[in-house]
Design an enzyme around this catalytic site. Structure first.
Site, mmCIF file in Angstrom:
data_model
loop_
_atom_site.group_PDB
_atom_site.id
_atom_site.type_symbol
_atom_site.label_atom_id
_atom_site.label_comp_id
_atom_site.label_asym_id
_atom_site.label_seq_id
_atom_site.Cartn_x
_atom_site.Cartn_y
_atom_site.Cartn_z
ATOM 1 N N THR A 14 -6.697 -65.859 -29.780
ATOM 2 C CA THR A 14 -7.140 -66.144 -31.145
ATOM 3 C C THR A 14 -7.513 -67.621 -31.229
ATOM 4 O O THR A 14 -7.423 -68.350 -30.242
ATOM 5 C CB THR A 14 -6.019 -65.854 -32.163
ATOM 6 O OG1 THR A 14 -4.979 -66.837 -31.999
ATOM 7 C CG2 THR A 14 -5.435 -64.463 -31.959
ATOM 8 N N SER A 17 7.200 -65.679 -32.923
ATOM 9 C CA SER A 17 6.509 -66.109 -31.708
ATOM 10 C C SER A 17 7.519 -66.134 -30.580
ATOM 11 O O SER A 17 8.734 -66.181 -30.825
ATOM 12 C CB SER A 17 5.917 -67.510 -31.915
ATOM 13 O OG SER A 17 5.493 -68.069 -30.679
ATOM 14 N N LYS A 41 9.570 -71.052 -36.433
ATOM 15 C CA LYS A 41 9.708 -69.685 -35.948
ATOM 16 C C LYS A 41 11.169 -69.351 -35.642
ATOM 17 O O LYS A 41 11.606 -68.215 -35.891
ATOM 18 C CB LYS A 41 8.832 -69.479 -34.707
ATOM 19 C CG LYS A 41 7.337 -69.672 -34.960
ATOM 20 C CD LYS A 41 6.810 -68.705 -36.023
ATOM 21 C CE LYS A 41 5.296 -68.800 -36.171
ATOM 22 N NZ LYS A 41 4.769 -67.837 -37.160
ATOM 23 N N SER A 72 -8.244 -64.247 -40.237
ATOM 24 C CA SER A 72 -8.525 -64.544 -38.834
ATOM 25 C C SER A 72 -7.376 -64.058 -37.952
ATOM 26 O O SER A 72 -6.313 -63.665 -38.452
ATOM 27 C CB SER A 72 -8.726 -66.054 -38.624
ATOM 28 O OG SER A 72 -7.536 -66.758 -38.924
ATOM 29 N N TYR A 97 6.630 -76.354 -35.054
ATOM 30 C CA TYR A 97 6.173 -74.967 -35.024
ATOM 31 C C TYR A 97 7.280 -74.073 -34.474
ATOM 32 O O TYR A 97 7.611 -73.040 -35.063
ATOM 33 C CB TYR A 97 4.920 -74.856 -34.154
ATOM 34 C CG TYR A 97 4.420 -73.447 -33.983
ATOM 35 C CD1 TYR A 97 3.811 -72.767 -35.037
ATOM 36 C CD2 TYR A 97 4.551 -72.782 -32.761
ATOM 37 C CE1 TYR A 97 3.364 -71.467 -34.880
ATOM 38 C CE2 TYR A 97 4.101 -71.485 -32.598
ATOM 39 C CZ TYR A 97 3.497 -70.833 -33.654
ATOM 40 O OH TYR A 97 3.065 -69.541 -33.498
#
Length: 264
Positions: free
Chosen positions: A189, A141, A158, A15, A154
């Site tokens: 996305t 990111s 990163k 994906s 998160y």
């Protein structure tokens, strides 16, 4: 770089950005190994590839299952006898405050985003060093450069990838190995839909910024351009990418700005 006949292993290929990279690289004539947890989705991706399906091999893996990665890496290498490019695109995002997010959820995010990527890279790197050639591509990111509310772990995962692969680049720059760190901003996305909440459930909502973000195919094309030009680090997205520069030169202003921004 001419991607024709290059052997490329892509994680997170079922994906999002990983999937888009599969289609572009297949169109370029690359020979692919595609991986993610969802084998059914991987076969659907393979069926959508327009060029020779024999050049797209499905290899399911779960980045969180550390004990399985050695055998997966060995199997991946054996498919074509080598790997030219490893694209670490697998990962999971987060929507939850620091106080509410459980330690188990935080560990899960770090295991997938950081340790999964690091462990897989360390399994492939020695073989690349023997050949004195190879590309290691890491999807970080923009929040690998600064933090925002509800993304604490998160963002931490990163940030950790940034430091680790910057360090690795210093160690292998003269050994034929390239390290490309990709920092996407808002890309359209399902990453927010698939995010985990503070207690581990699926978030199941589309972030407004993500909905209005850069198309995933445009992002994937820019990633291939970055690999082709061997860019050490590249920011991809819209105006959100300017946050990196604003934080660097105007940190106090950036702190006030990011607090006011809608992030959920």
């Amino acid at each position: 770089m001419n991607f024709k006949n290059k052997i490329v292993w892509i994680t997170g290929a079922s994906s999002g950005i990983g999937e888009a990279l599969v289609y572009l690289l297949n169109n370029e004539g690359a020979k692919l190994i595609i991986s993610s947890r969802r084998s059914g989705a991987l076969y659907e991706v393979k069926q959508k590839c327009k060029k020779n399906p024999l050049d797209v091999h499905v290899l399911p893996l779960d980045l969180e299952q550390t004990e399985t990665l050695a055998s997966k890496a060995e199997n991946a290498w054996k498919i074509y006898g080598t790997i030219d490019i490893l694209i670490n695109a697998g990962g999971i995002s987060q929507r939850g405050t620091v106080l509410e997010t459980t330690p188990e959820v935080e560990q899960k995010i770090m295991n997938i985003n950081y340790w999964g990527t690091v462990n897989l890279t360390k399994l492939i790197l020695p073989k690349m060093l023997e050949r004195e050639t190879g590309n290691l591509v890491v999807l970080s990111s923009v929040v690998g450069k600064f933090g925002t509310a509800f993304r604490s772990t998160y963002s931490a995962s990163k940030h950790a990838l940034q430091g680790y692969f910057d360090s690795l680049r210093c160690e292998v720059y003269d050994k034929g190995i390239s390290v490309n760190i990709i920092c996407p901003g808002f890309i359209k996305t399902n990453v927010t839909i698939n995010s985990v909440t503070a207690t581990g459930e699926k978030y199941n909502q589309m972030d407004e910024n993500q909905e209005n973000g850069m198309s995933v195919m445009d992002c994937a094309q820019k990633i291939l351009e970055a690999i082709d030009q061997n860019k050490e680090e590249v920011l991809i997205g819209g105006k959100e990418t300017y946050g990196v520069l604003i934080k660097r030169f105007f940190p106090k202003y950036f702190s006030k700005m990011i607090r006011k921004r809608k992030v959920v």
